[in-house]
Design a protein around this motif. Structure first.
Motif, PDB file in Angstrom:
ATOM      1  N   SER A  27      14.853  10.577  22.837  1.00  0.00           N
ATOM      2  CA  SER A  27      15.262  11.237  24.007  1.00  0.00           C
ATOM      3  C   SER A  27      14.186  12.454  23.912  1.00  0.00           C
ATOM      4  O   SER A  27      14.209  13.211  22.930  1.00  0.00           O
ATOM      5  CB  SER A  27      16.710  11.798  24.032  1.00  0.00           C
ATOM      6  OG  SER A  27      16.893  12.355  25.163  1.00  0.00           O
ATOM      7  N   TYR A  52      17.465  15.524  20.022  1.00  0.00           N
ATOM      8  CA  TYR A  52      16.421  15.303  21.130  1.00  0.00           C
ATOM      9  C   TYR A  52      15.125  15.999  20.910  1.00  0.00           C
ATOM     10  O   TYR A  52      15.232  16.722  20.120  1.00  0.00           O
ATOM     11  CB  TYR A  52      16.876  15.576  22.630  1.00  0.00           C
ATOM     12  CG  TYR A  52      17.177  16.972  22.802  1.00  0.00           C
ATOM     13  CD1 TYR A  52      16.381  17.659  23.651  1.00  0.00           C
ATOM     14  CD2 TYR A  52      18.382  17.397  22.498  1.00  0.00           C
ATOM     15  CE1 TYR A  52      16.487  18.782  24.028  1.00  0.00           C
ATOM     16  CE2 TYR A  52      18.402  18.832  22.650  1.00  0.00           C
ATOM     17  CZ  TYR A  52      17.676  19.728  23.504  1.00  0.00           C
ATOM     18  OH  TYR A  52      17.863  20.945  23.831  1.00  0.00           O
ATOM     19  N   GLN A 209      13.984   8.598  27.944  1.00  0.00           N
ATOM     20  CA  GLN A 209      14.601   7.983  26.729  1.00  0.00           C
ATOM     21  C   GLN A 209      13.481   6.731  26.564  1.00  0.00           C
ATOM     22  O   GLN A 209      13.265   5.886  27.450  1.00  0.00           O
ATOM     23  CB  GLN A 209      15.854   7.398  26.546  1.00  0.00           C
ATOM     24  CG  GLN A 209      16.817   8.500  26.038  1.00  0.00           C
ATOM     25  CD  GLN A 209      18.163   8.379  25.465  1.00  0.00           C
ATOM     26  OE1 GLN A 209      18.317   6.974  25.742  1.00  0.00           O
ATOM     27  NE2 GLN A 209      19.038   9.130  25.355  1.00  0.00           N
TER      28      GLN A 209
END
Length: 239
Positions: A27, A52, A209
């Motif tokens: 991500s 992320y 993503q």
């Protein structure tokens, strides 16, 4: 085919594995407030905590973490383009549905924008990808308000994928570009700019993503990417 996929194919043939789970996705938040990997946050819908990464213009991250916190050895690097405006989607603008279960508020609400002339673009490169894998992209663009403000994306590798998404007023839509194949150097480039025929002043890019899967396998439904089961340990490429 690399050793990992060879072993998995043998196990599947022998009946030890009936399905291959996707690797945990990576991500990435697109924002101008510094590049970093291994950040953590809760998804907007509050369903889970994920890892992320954040990149912007003129920045890079050398070892991206996936949403489960594993190091991937994949790097993302700014290649070229016009530096853009950095801003934040108003907290009063709802982000719902699948994007709310995929991204943190930091990821989904911050963005970079390119502005006129409409030939402006931004370009990043992903390196360290597996030549025996395909890569699926789920791209989120969001800005409060109404009207057409379409962002165009092109993924360049052995093949070329392209598509557009309207950011203005978007709360729950994603642009899916599936089955990207890395070039012979194990790289893919992501080009972001104005959609063809756009009359808007800005184009926006919030987050995406990217998920790795073996060549020839079928992309999993998006909902399946929200949970990484034990089998993903077998399919995760170790670098």
């Amino acid at each position: 085919m690399n050793h990992r996929h060879t072993i998995l194919s043998i196990l599947a043939t022998l009946g030890f594995i009936t399905a291959i789970a996707p690797a945990a996705p990576i991500s990435i938040s697109i924002a101008g407030n510094g590049a970093a990997g291994g950040l953590t946050g809760q998804t907007i819908d509050g369903s889970r905590t994920i890892y992320y990464n954040r990149i912007g213009d003129n920045s890079s991250v050398g070892n991206l973490t996936d949403t489960a916190g594993a190091s991937t050895g994949i790097a993302v690097t700014w290649v070229a383009g016009k530096t853009g405006a950095n801003n934040t989607v108003a907290s009063t603008h709802p982000i719902t549905g699948v994007p709310a279960a995929m991204f943190t508020s930091d990821s989904a609400r911050t963005f970079l924008a390119v502005t006129t002339p409409r030939t402006s673009f931004m370009r990043w490169r992903l390196d360290g990808l597996d030549l025996d894998s395909a890569y699926d992209f789920a791209i989120f663009c969001c800005r409060e308000g109404t009207g057409a403000t379409s962002s165009n994306f092109t993924i360049l590798g052995q093949n070329t994928l392209t598509g557009s998404i309207n950011a203005r007023g978007n709360t729950d839509q994603l642009l899916y570009l599936n089955d990207a194949r890395p070039d012979t150097y194990g790289s893919l480039e992501i080009v972001f700019g104005f959609a063809t025929g756009s009359t808007a002043t800005f184009a926006y890019f919030n987050a995406f993503q990217v998920t790795e899967r073996p060549l020839g396998s079928v992309p999993e439904p998006t909902a399946a990417l929200l949970f990484v089961g034990p089998l993903a340990v077998l399919t995760r490429r170790r670098r």
